[in-house]
Design an enzyme around this catalytic site. Sequence first.
Site, PDB file in Angstrom:
ATOM      1  N   ARG A 186      -7.642  -0.617   1.376  1.00  0.00           N
ATOM      2  CA  ARG A 186      -8.486  -1.258   0.238  1.00  0.00           C
ATOM      3  C   ARG A 186      -8.588  -1.404  -0.900  1.00  0.00           C
ATOM      4  O   ARG A 186      -8.748  -2.551  -1.553  1.00  0.00           O
ATOM      5  CB  ARG A 186      -8.968  -1.994   1.633  1.00  0.00           C
ATOM      6  CG  ARG A 186     -10.533  -1.313   1.186  1.00  0.00           C
ATOM      7  CD  ARG A 186     -11.460  -1.373   2.890  1.00  0.00           C
ATOM      8  NE  ARG A 186     -10.647  -0.932   4.064  1.00  0.00           N
ATOM      9  CZ  ARG A 186     -11.756  -0.432   5.279  1.00  0.00           C
ATOM     10  NH1 ARG A 186     -12.666  -1.425   5.037  1.00  0.00           N
ATOM     11  NH2 ARG A 186     -10.694  -0.749   6.619  1.00  0.00           N
ATOM     12  N   LYS A 208      -9.947  12.730   8.349  1.00  0.00           N
ATOM     13  CA  LYS A 208      -9.469  13.027   9.846  1.00  0.00           C
ATOM     14  C   LYS A 208      -9.224  13.683  10.398  1.00  0.00           C
ATOM     15  O   LYS A 208      -9.270  15.404  10.198  1.00  0.00           O
ATOM     16  CB  LYS A 208      -8.458  12.201   9.723  1.00  0.00           C
ATOM     17  CG  LYS A 208      -7.978  10.425   9.182  1.00  0.00           C
ATOM     18  CD  LYS A 208      -6.555  10.159   8.904  1.00  0.00           C
ATOM     19  CE  LYS A 208      -6.546   9.251   7.576  1.00  0.00           C
ATOM     20  NZ  LYS A 208      -6.610   7.573   8.684  1.00  0.00           N
ATOM     21  N   LYS A 260       0.803  -1.380  -0.089  1.00  0.00           N
ATOM     22  CA  LYS A 260      -0.135  -0.025  -0.216  1.00  0.00           C
ATOM     23  C   LYS A 260       0.762   1.336   0.123  1.00  0.00           C
ATOM     24  O   LYS A 260       1.682   0.930   0.786  1.00  0.00           O
ATOM     25  CB  LYS A 260      -0.633   0.471   1.133  1.00  0.00           C
ATOM     26  CG  LYS A 260      -1.647   1.151   1.537  1.00  0.00           C
ATOM     27  CD  LYS A 260      -2.765   1.105   2.571  1.00  0.00           C
ATOM     28  CE  LYS A 260      -3.465   2.388   3.031  1.00  0.00           C
ATOM     29  NZ  LYS A 260      -3.502   2.259   4.376  1.00  0.00           N
ATOM     30  N   ASP A 263      -2.247  11.110   3.885  1.00  0.00           N
ATOM     31  CA  ASP A 263      -4.226  10.348   3.816  1.00  0.00           C
ATOM     32  C   ASP A 263      -4.526  11.256   4.682  1.00  0.00           C
ATOM     33  O   ASP A 263      -4.235  10.822   5.683  1.00  0.00           O
ATOM     34  CB  ASP A 263      -3.837   8.163   4.230  1.00  0.00           C
ATOM     35  CG  ASP A 263      -5.272   8.331   4.332  1.00  0.00           C
ATOM     36  OD1 ASP A 263      -6.593   8.933   3.695  1.00  0.00           O
ATOM     37  OD2 ASP A 263      -6.419   7.035   5.041  1.00  0.00           O
ATOM     38  N   GLU A 278      -9.790   3.977   2.414  1.00  0.00           N
ATOM     39  CA  GLU A 278      -9.059   4.018   0.989  1.00  0.00           C
ATOM     40  C   GLU A 278      -7.308   2.821   0.585  1.00  0.00           C
ATOM     41  O   GLU A 278      -8.275   2.658  -0.504  1.00  0.00           O
ATOM     42  CB  GLU A 278      -8.745   4.995   0.420  1.00  0.00           C
ATOM     43  CG  GLU A 278      -7.584   5.793   0.824  1.00  0.00           C
ATOM     44  CD  GLU A 278      -6.563   5.879   2.203  1.00  0.00           C
ATOM     45  OE1 GLU A 278      -5.995   5.042   2.634  1.00  0.00           O
ATOM     46  OE2 GLU A 278      -7.857   5.512   2.890  1.00  0.00           O
ATOM     47  N   ASP A 324       1.347   6.343   5.483  1.00  0.00           N
ATOM     48  CA  ASP A 324       0.116   5.330   5.201  1.00  0.00           C
ATOM     49  C   ASP A 324       0.704   4.222   3.651  1.00  0.00           C
ATOM     50  O   ASP A 324       0.110   4.088   3.345  1.00  0.00           O
ATOM     51  CB  ASP A 324      -0.713   6.384   4.874  1.00  0.00           C
ATOM     52  CG  ASP A 324      -2.195   5.561   5.265  1.00  0.00           C
ATOM     53  OD1 ASP A 324      -2.339   4.378   6.340  1.00  0.00           O
ATOM     54  OD2 ASP A 324      -2.882   5.629   4.476  1.00  0.00           O
ATOM     55  N   ASP A 334     -12.325   7.106   3.862  1.00  0.00           N
ATOM     56  CA  ASP A 334     -11.786   6.705   4.577  1.00  0.00           C
ATOM     57  C   ASP A 334     -10.496   5.628   5.302  1.00  0.00           C
ATOM     58  O   ASP A 334      -9.514   4.892   5.472  1.00  0.00           O
ATOM     59  CB  ASP A 334     -11.241   7.288   5.856  1.00  0.00           C
ATOM     60  CG  ASP A 334     -10.045   7.815   6.626  1.00  0.00           C
ATOM     61  OD1 ASP A 334      -8.970   7.334   5.961  1.00  0.00           O
ATOM     62  OD2 ASP A 334      -9.970   7.712   8.302  1.00  0.00           O
TER      63      ASP A 334
END
Length: 466
Positions: free
Chosen positions: A319, A245, A233, A238, A317, A256, A315
């Site tokens: 996956r 967030k 990933k 993010d 995102e 991230d 949030d």
Amino acid sequence: MFDHIIPTTTTADAQTALTIHAVTPAGFGKWLESQSDIHKSWIEANRFEGKRGTSLLLPSNDGKAASVVLGFENDAKSVWDFAALVSALPKGTYQFDATVTSDDELCERAMLGLYLGGYRFDRYRKIDAPQASFVRPANKAADRAENTARGIALTRDLINVPANDMGPVELAAAAQTLADEFSATITTIVGDDLETQNYPSIYAVGKGSDRAPRLIDMHWGDENAPRVTLVGKGVCFDTGGYDLKPASNMLLMKKDMGGAAQVLGLARMIMAAQLPVRLRVLIPAVENMVSGNAFRPSDIINTRKGVTVEVGNTDAEGRLVLSDALTEAASEDPEILLDFATLTGAARVALGLGLPALFSNNDDLANALQNTGIEMGDPMWRLPLWDDYRPMLESKIADTNNISSGPFGGAIIAALFLDRFAKGAKAWAHIDLMAWNPAGTPGRPEGGEAQGIRAAFKVISDRYGK
């Protein structure tokens, strides 16, 4: 190369180096009996008891430094006992005694501890290098330790660089540098081309940033060798998107892309060791930003697999971008498919920060990763792909939602979402990790961290390297 800062060892003349006596707490009493009266008195005066990770400089008759005694436990955690030496010892050159150098496994752990003990991230401010230097044994154990340390340092460095200097472009450049070093081939699909080449989920998540999303695709090794594919990933920052967030949760979001950093570090280990595999590395590199072009809650997006996804939360995102990469990875039917991702807070609630969650569709692979990780001190813990929870991902207007209809089992729900796109791989494992040390300890400074890649490298090496 990002890992340029790790080596702390030297090939200095062993004749002038001070000897490090490595002693376990259980063997400390017997070792002490063999010491001179001066050393016995000195050890007693300093109340040194040989506890793990502690060391003491021993004097000669003329008061100069003569040698060092280190307390260590001969187990997987001894890496960190040796790491403590690097900052504890004064300026000078040191070498291990035969207790360490004659034991292949222990020597590898000791040298890895020294390398990681000397790691420092000094890109943005000067950090003094350790004063102590160490004689590098001329053996394969030291070679293996250096290879592992360079992979870990690369992973740490990539995570530690903030997002203004580590966006999708820079992450792709780091992958290109690694590919160039080992004569791997690399292609990158950028921006609108993701949509035209059927990576719609990566494009949907990344199009909200003015730094274009991309899919990094690296190949290395004999095309006829067993296929090992790594997916990481690569969300370089993010914000949470429109499901924004809170500020406190955004402070560490430069990490991230920690999954991408893991697979590049692991790939470096594999290529440097010349393992006889056909390696492929896939990294969806994006930023999840808020803009007029960003994807929204309740949007329905397509995926490379043709599965439509209702966006229950922007949030979630990671996956989504992994779904396209996993679909492509599984299309080649690899022998092993591993994905690493800083995916869910739920995994951290369940297992804490230092124990990644492991999910797999293959018991042999899962058992190998978990058992090897525990044996090596690079642990991960298996959680189930619990089928009874699959209905929680149902959507009334799309094939699936990207989040659960309830608040529980978040790490399992995320893994079940990914499982749908990993179909086709003979053995797939998903590692949901923190990729960060919240506080510094010897060999593990505060900041980006490699988790699970030592264990993964050992499993791959044991399976295909002989």
